[in-house]
Design a protein around this motif. Structure first.
Motif, mmCIF file in Angstrom:
data_model
loop_
_atom_site.group_PDB
_atom_site.id
_atom_site.type_symbol
_atom_site.label_atom_id
_atom_site.label_comp_id
_atom_site.label_asym_id
_atom_site.label_seq_id
_atom_site.Cartn_x
_atom_site.Cartn_y
_atom_site.Cartn_z
ATOM 1 N N MET A 114 0.803 -1.243 -0.157
ATOM 2 C CA MET A 114 0.156 0.081 0.005
ATOM 3 C C MET A 114 0.951 1.148 -0.026
ATOM 4 N N SER A 115 0.540 2.214 -0.522
ATOM 5 C CA SER A 115 0.934 3.628 -0.512
ATOM 6 C C SER A 115 0.115 4.595 -0.128
ATOM 7 N N VAL A 116 0.688 5.658 0.146
ATOM 8 C CA VAL A 116 -0.286 6.960 0.685
ATOM 9 C C VAL A 116 0.065 7.959 -0.335
ATOM 10 N N SER A 117 -1.264 8.822 -0.626
ATOM 11 C CA SER A 117 -0.560 10.146 -1.269
ATOM 12 C C SER A 117 -0.857 11.199 -0.390
ATOM 13 N N ALA A 118 0.189 11.511 0.685
ATOM 14 C CA ALA A 118 0.132 12.600 1.671
ATOM 15 C C ALA A 118 1.343 13.037 1.550
ATOM 16 N N SER A 119 1.361 14.333 1.858
ATOM 17 C CA SER A 119 2.913 14.768 2.398
ATOM 18 C C SER A 119 2.795 15.470 3.680
ATOM 19 N N ALA A 120 4.098 15.313 4.245
ATOM 20 C CA ALA A 120 4.131 15.749 5.611
ATOM 21 C C ALA A 120 3.642 17.112 6.158
ATOM 22 N N PRO A 121 3.988 18.183 5.150
ATOM 23 C CA PRO A 121 3.544 19.583 5.790
ATOM 24 C C PRO A 121 1.882 19.602 5.544
ATOM 25 N N VAL A 122 1.117 18.659 4.523
ATOM 26 C CA VAL A 122 -0.121 18.730 4.434
ATOM 27 C C VAL A 122 -0.718 18.109 5.675
ATOM 28 N N ARG A 127 -4.709 -1.897 -2.018
ATOM 29 C CA ARG A 127 -4.507 -3.391 -2.421
ATOM 30 C C ARG A 127 -4.202 -4.220 -1.302
ATOM 31 N N TYR A 128 -5.194 -5.293 -1.472
ATOM 32 C CA TYR A 128 -5.093 -6.510 -0.487
ATOM 33 C C TYR A 128 -5.665 -6.278 0.991
ATOM 34 N N SER A 129 -6.272 -5.129 1.228
ATOM 35 C CA SER A 129 -6.670 -4.761 2.401
ATOM 36 C C SER A 129 -7.852 -5.595 3.160
ATOM 37 N N THR A 130 -8.639 -5.867 1.865
ATOM 38 C CA THR A 130 -9.821 -6.615 2.288
ATOM 39 C C THR A 130 -9.475 -8.107 2.665
ATOM 40 N N THR A 131 -8.414 -8.671 1.661
ATOM 41 C CA THR A 131 -7.907 -9.907 1.658
ATOM 42 C C THR A 131 -7.212 -10.220 3.251
ATOM 43 N N GLU A 132 -6.462 -9.026 3.476
ATOM 44 C CA GLU A 132 -5.871 -9.255 4.902
ATOM 45 C C GLU A 132 -7.051 -9.090 6.090
ATOM 46 N N ALA A 133 -8.061 -8.410 5.724
ATOM 47 C CA ALA A 133 -9.151 -8.469 6.924
ATOM 48 C C ALA A 133 -9.711 -9.529 6.897
ATOM 49 N N ILE A 134 -10.031 -10.450 6.042
ATOM 50 C CA ILE A 134 -10.683 -11.650 5.970
ATOM 51 C C ILE A 134 -9.694 -12.614 6.327
ATOM 52 N N SER A 135 -8.759 -12.520 6.008
ATOM 53 C CA SER A 135 -7.505 -13.712 6.471
ATOM 54 C C SER A 135 -7.434 -13.561 7.903
ATOM 55 N N PRO A 139 -13.417 14.594 12.773
ATOM 56 C CA PRO A 139 -12.120 14.155 12.552
ATOM 57 C C PRO A 139 -11.189 15.580 11.842
ATOM 58 N N ASP A 140 -9.941 15.614 12.034
ATOM 59 C CA ASP A 140 -9.025 16.546 11.609
ATOM 60 C C ASP A 140 -9.053 16.454 10.003
ATOM 61 N N ALA A 141 -9.290 15.033 9.536
ATOM 62 C CA ALA A 141 -9.016 14.788 8.188
ATOM 63 C C ALA A 141 -9.826 13.457 8.045
ATOM 64 N N LEU A 142 -9.932 13.058 6.398
ATOM 65 C CA LEU A 142 -10.553 11.846 6.006
ATOM 66 C C LEU A 142 -9.375 11.026 5.242
ATOM 67 N N VAL A 143 -9.602 9.801 5.290
ATOM 68 C CA VAL A 143 -8.686 8.835 4.617
ATOM 69 C C VAL A 143 -9.494 7.924 3.907
ATOM 70 N N VAL A 144 -9.400 7.561 2.746
ATOM 71 C CA VAL A 144 -10.063 6.681 1.661
ATOM 72 C C VAL A 144 -8.773 5.820 1.103
ATOM 73 N N GLY A 145 -9.371 4.496 1.238
ATOM 74 C CA GLY A 145 -8.715 3.498 0.391
ATOM 75 C C GLY A 145 -9.166 3.402 -1.060
ATOM 76 N N VAL A 146 -8.272 3.441 -1.825
ATOM 77 C CA VAL A 146 -8.302 3.470 -3.465
ATOM 78 C C VAL A 146 -7.891 2.135 -3.859
ATOM 79 N N PRO A 147 -8.631 1.208 -4.520
ATOM 80 C CA PRO A 147 -8.278 -0.065 -4.848
ATOM 81 C C PRO A 147 -7.566 0.074 -6.418
ATOM 82 N N PHE A 148 -6.482 -0.724 -6.412
ATOM 83 C CA PHE A 148 -5.760 -0.904 -7.980
ATOM 84 C C PHE A 148 -5.501 -2.517 -8.027
#
Length: 140
Positions: A1-9, A107-115, A64-73
């Protein structure tokens, strides 16, 4: 998994509400930067405008201060139909709420959750997404 966020933001943001977007169900988790953990919340079983109304109730409740959304690939990183749907959800959140919205490659978060034996794979996946995001803040 990767995150599209920057430290200053993300600097100064402490509390987060995360979503594992799905066509029929959207997993929800809350978490904070201090503990770097996420807690599952009841999954939203709604679509279109009903989903956004349910999200609005969660935002009001958790503040919350911010929202986070999982984007599948796809495994190779290519986008697919649900990628576009999740990104549309991100745009809707940005338009409706005056909060930063971060995207996480889920990617694979649902698979990890189920397992892991989760009773609610959607909420567990939202936790995995949020914890990945929280860990990424430490690396920046």
């Amino acid at each position: 998994m990767s995150v599209s966020a920057s430290a200053p933001v993300a600097l100064g943001l402490q509390t987060f509400l995360a979503f594992d977007f799905g066509i029929k169900r959207t997993g929800v988790a809350t978490g904070n930067r201090l503990t770097r953990t996420a807690s599952p919340q009841p999954t939203i079983a709604a679509n279109k405008d009903q989903r956004l109304d349910a999200v609005a109730l969660r935002v009001k409740e958790w503040q919350p201060d911010a929202l986070v959304v999982g984007v599948p690939f796809h495994p190779d990183g290519a986008a697919h139909e649900n990628t576009a749907r999740a990104q549309k959800f991100v745009r809707q959140l940005r338009a409706r709420f005056a909060l930063p919205v971060f995207e996480v490659d889920e990617r694979y978060s649902t698979t990890e959750a189920i397992s892991s034996g989760a009773n609610d794979a959607d909420a567990a996946s939202a936790c995995i997404i949020l914890e990945q995001f929280l860990r990424s803040l430490d690396n920046e």
